[in-house]
Design an enzyme around this catalytic site. Structure first.
Site, PDB file in Angstrom:
ATOM      1  N   CYS A 139      -6.704   7.306  -5.664  1.00 51.43           N
ATOM      2  CA  CYS A 139      -5.640   7.907  -4.841  1.00 51.43           C
ATOM      3  C   CYS A 139      -4.446   8.410  -5.642  1.00 51.43           C
ATOM      4  O   CYS A 139      -3.770   9.340  -5.230  1.00 51.43           O
ATOM      5  CB  CYS A 139      -5.193   6.968  -3.731  1.00 51.43           C
ATOM      6  SG  CYS A 139      -4.470   5.428  -4.297  1.00 51.43           S
ATOM      7  N   CYS A 147      -8.542   7.986  -1.419  1.00 46.03           N
ATOM      8  CA  CYS A 147      -9.118   7.121  -2.455  1.00 46.03           C
ATOM      9  C   CYS A 147     -10.521   7.528  -2.901  1.00 46.03           C
ATOM     10  O   CYS A 147     -11.263   6.725  -3.474  1.00 46.03           O
ATOM     11  CB  CYS A 147      -9.103   5.675  -1.979  1.00 46.03           C
ATOM     12  SG  CYS A 147      -7.453   5.085  -1.591  1.00 46.03           S
ATOM     13  N   LYS A 207      -9.107  -5.687   1.914  1.00 46.56           N
ATOM     14  CA  LYS A 207      -7.894  -4.896   1.799  1.00 46.56           C
ATOM     15  C   LYS A 207      -7.662  -4.158   3.105  1.00 46.56           C
ATOM     16  O   LYS A 207      -8.500  -3.378   3.553  1.00 46.56           O
ATOM     17  CB  LYS A 207      -8.021  -3.899   0.650  1.00 46.56           C
ATOM     18  CG  LYS A 207      -6.816  -2.978   0.522  1.00 46.56           C
ATOM     19  CD  LYS A 207      -6.914  -2.086  -0.687  1.00 46.56           C
ATOM     20  CE  LYS A 207      -5.726  -1.143  -0.737  1.00 46.56           C
ATOM     21  NZ  LYS A 207      -5.770  -0.288  -1.924  1.00 46.56           N
ATOM     22  N   ARG A 229      -5.488   5.837   5.808  1.00 45.05           N
ATOM     23  CA  ARG A 229      -6.629   5.199   5.146  1.00 45.05           C
ATOM     24  C   ARG A 229      -7.462   4.320   6.080  1.00 45.05           C
ATOM     25  O   ARG A 229      -8.245   3.499   5.631  1.00 45.05           O
ATOM     26  CB  ARG A 229      -6.130   4.359   3.974  1.00 45.05           C
ATOM     27  CG  ARG A 229      -5.343   5.114   2.930  1.00 45.05           C
ATOM     28  CD  ARG A 229      -5.436   4.434   1.589  1.00 45.05           C
ATOM     29  NE  ARG A 229      -4.363   4.726   0.682  1.00 45.05           N
ATOM     30  CZ  ARG A 229      -4.100   5.903   0.114  1.00 45.05           C
ATOM     31  NH1 ARG A 229      -4.854   6.946   0.399  1.00 45.05           N
ATOM     32  NH2 ARG A 229      -3.094   6.044  -0.714  1.00 45.05           N
ATOM     33  N   GLU A 245     -16.998  -8.615   4.256  1.00 46.27           N
ATOM     34  CA  GLU A 245     -16.649  -7.849   3.056  1.00 46.27           C
ATOM     35  C   GLU A 245     -16.775  -8.726   1.806  1.00 46.27           C
ATOM     36  O   GLU A 245     -17.314  -8.304   0.780  1.00 46.27           O
ATOM     37  CB  GLU A 245     -15.203  -7.316   3.146  1.00 46.27           C
ATOM     38  CG  GLU A 245     -15.016  -6.100   4.047  1.00 46.27           C
ATOM     39  CD  GLU A 245     -15.510  -4.813   3.386  1.00 46.27           C
ATOM     40  OE1 GLU A 245     -16.060  -4.858   2.278  1.00 46.27           O
ATOM     41  OE2 GLU A 245     -15.349  -3.742   4.003  1.00 46.27           O
ATOM     42  N   LYS A 260      -5.477  -8.719   0.574  1.00 48.86           N
ATOM     43  CA  LYS A 260      -4.283  -7.887   0.425  1.00 48.86           C
ATOM     44  C   LYS A 260      -3.967  -7.176   1.722  1.00 48.86           C
ATOM     45  O   LYS A 260      -4.891  -6.605   2.309  1.00 48.86           O
ATOM     46  CB  LYS A 260      -4.558  -6.867  -0.681  1.00 48.86           C
ATOM     47  CG  LYS A 260      -3.513  -5.834  -0.884  1.00 48.86           C
ATOM     48  CD  LYS A 260      -3.985  -4.815  -1.868  1.00 48.86           C
ATOM     49  CE  LYS A 260      -2.960  -3.725  -1.933  1.00 48.86           C
ATOM     50  NZ  LYS A 260      -3.424  -2.595  -2.681  1.00 48.86           N
ATOM     51  N   SER A 286       3.923  -4.357  -2.146  1.00 50.64           N
ATOM     52  CA  SER A 286       5.252  -3.781  -2.312  1.00 50.64           C
ATOM     53  C   SER A 286       6.161  -3.999  -1.104  1.00 50.64           C
ATOM     54  O   SER A 286       7.333  -4.327  -1.264  1.00 50.64           O
ATOM     55  CB  SER A 286       5.108  -2.286  -2.604  1.00 50.64           C
ATOM     56  OG  SER A 286       4.342  -1.648  -1.604  1.00 50.64           O
TER      57      SER A 286
HETATM   58  C1  PBG Z   1      -4.567   1.905  -4.560  1.00 46.69           C
HETATM   59  C2  PBG Z   1      -3.691   0.751  -4.269  1.00 46.69           C
HETATM   60  C3  PBG Z   1      -2.665   0.614  -3.318  1.00 46.69           C
HETATM   61  C4  PBG Z   1      -2.064  -0.622  -3.557  1.00 46.69           C
HETATM   62  C5  PBG Z   1      -2.743  -1.197  -4.620  1.00 46.69           C
HETATM   63  N1  PBG Z   1      -3.751  -0.353  -5.025  1.00 46.69           N
HETATM   64  C6  PBG Z   1      -2.157   1.557  -2.291  1.00 46.69           C
HETATM   65  C7  PBG Z   1      -2.955   1.920  -1.123  1.00 46.69           C
HETATM   66  O1  PBG Z   1      -4.071   1.461  -0.901  1.00 46.69           O
HETATM   67  O2  PBG Z   1      -2.434   2.767  -0.386  1.00 46.69           O
HETATM   68  C8  PBG Z   1      -0.877  -1.197  -2.818  1.00 46.69           C
HETATM   69  C9  PBG Z   1      -0.038  -2.131  -3.614  1.00 46.69           C
HETATM   70  C10 PBG Z   1       1.302  -2.421  -3.045  1.00 46.69           C
HETATM   71  O3  PBG Z   1       1.693  -1.995  -1.948  1.00 46.69           O
HETATM   72  O4  PBG Z   1       2.036  -3.129  -3.741  1.00 46.69           O
HETATM   73  N2  PBG Z   1      -5.414   2.281  -3.547  1.00 46.69           N
END
Ligand code: PBG
Length: 334
Positions: A139, A147, A207, A229, A245, A260, A286
């Site tokens: 991505c 992605c 995820k 996504r 998964e 996550k 984040s």
């Molecule tokens: C890549 C990815 C993402 C994150 C980690 N790897 C972003 C997403 O899936 O949009 C998010 C990490 C975070 O928010 O700290 N695909």
């Protein structure tokens, strides 16, 4: 009166002698040391991984508004930051790359001279003791921000697998200690495992399609140009599906299962921990970090205490290791 109440409270699992006043749970909360002696969950620098964002240029360390304290850094600055992390006692980093240019297939992701590959080679020689993990995803490298490669408006699963394999292989070649596929394509772990029999795979197994990735996308410049996504990342409403998964990823050869985001998904972390006998990690993303930072910056709570409480909760739920933007701060706090 007291006896019957105690019985109903303890649901028959304990003899009635555990009731008040024989039992006073405050007795072990009296001093710091007593509390430490009976603490069930601990937090140490061995349990955390620090994300780092590498970008082109030299001498670049650009702060991002949505993620205070976290910067996008050119390779030389990543090396400088990594040295500091190492001297503080942080032992592992997760490397993300922001390439110079993007294209439809995200070819920058597997370029032998790409941003992550150059960063890995620099870190390998400059901070040899540091363990290097890489995020394997397209991505940040695709101009549309999804992605994988597109077929019409949807991400083509099987066509993307080969691109992910190339990306993971180029990371391993450049010195990654482990690769972390985060794209959520079906079958990616098996495809990478076949190509890289010796490389540890930390799979972002569960995820979720989460709003909490907002600040990351600002740093990584990976916001999808259209849509979202939800066609590949998991529905936040599903916990049983997360176990499927995880089972599939283990069968395909994953070494570590990662959940996550972390704090909104403690139940998932706990279920995965109970079901599978492999290392279970969590990614405190984040948005989880940014929320606390924003509240702390506005004076509404104490960052250190809130961060330690959240990290402890994630460990208590069952995560062995946590990827966290607080890893560097933690090295100073502990
Ligand atoms: C890549 C990815 C993402 C994150 C980690 N790897 C972003 C997403 O899936 O949009 C998010 C990490 C975070 O928010 O700290 N695909």
């Amino acid at each position: 009166m007291r006896v019957s109440r105690a019985r109903s409270v303890s649901a028959g699992h304990y003899p009635s002698v555990v009731s008040f006043p024989a039992t006073r749970l405050r007795r072990l909360r009296r001093t710091d040391t007593l509390r430490a002696l009976v603490r069930e969950t601990t937090l140490s620098l061995d349990d955390v991984v620090m994300p780092l964002f590498a970008c082109p240029g030299e001498g670049v360390a650009r702060q991002v508004e949505g993620l205070p304290g976290i910067a996008r850094r050119s390779v030389d600055e990543v090396v400088r930051e990594a040295r500091e992390l190492t001297s503080l006692g942080v032992r592992a980093v997760l490397v993300f790359g922001i390439p110079e240019t993007k294209d439809a297939d995200g070819t920058g992701a597997w370029d032998a001279d790409g941003i992550v590959q150059r960063t890995l080679r620099a870190l390998r020689s400059e901070t040899p003791g540091l363990t290097l993990l890489t995020d394997v995803c397209l991505c940040e490298y695709t101009e549309h921000g999804h992605c994988g490669t597109l077929e019409g408006d949807t991400v083509a699963n099987d066509e993307t697998l080969d691109l992910l394999v190339r990306t993971a292989a180029s990371h391993a070649e450049a010195g990654a200690d482990a690769v972390c596929p985060s794209d959520m394509m079906d079958g990616r772990v098996g495809a990478i495992r076949e190509a890289l029999p010796e490389t540890p795979i930390v799979s972002y197994a569960a995820k979720y399609a989460s709003a909490f990735y907002g600040p990351f996308r600002e740093v990584a410049e990976s916001t999808p140009a259209f849509g979202d996504r939800r066609g590949y990342q998991m529905d936040p409403a599903n916990a049983r599906e997360a176990l499927r998964e995880c089972a599939l990823d283990l069968e395909e050869g994953a070494d570590v299962l990662m959940v996550k985001p972390a704090l909104p998904y403690l139940d998932v972390i706990r279920s995965v921990r109970e079901r599978f006998d492999c290392p279970v990690w969590a990614y405190q993303v984040s948005g989880e970090y940014a929320m606390v930072r924003a509240a702390a910056d506005a004076g509404h709570l104490e960052e250190r205490r809130a961060a330690l409480e959240a990290l402890t909760a994630i460990r208590r739920a069952g995560a062995g290791t946590i990827v966290t933007y607080w890893a560097k701060d933690l090295a100073q706090w502990l």
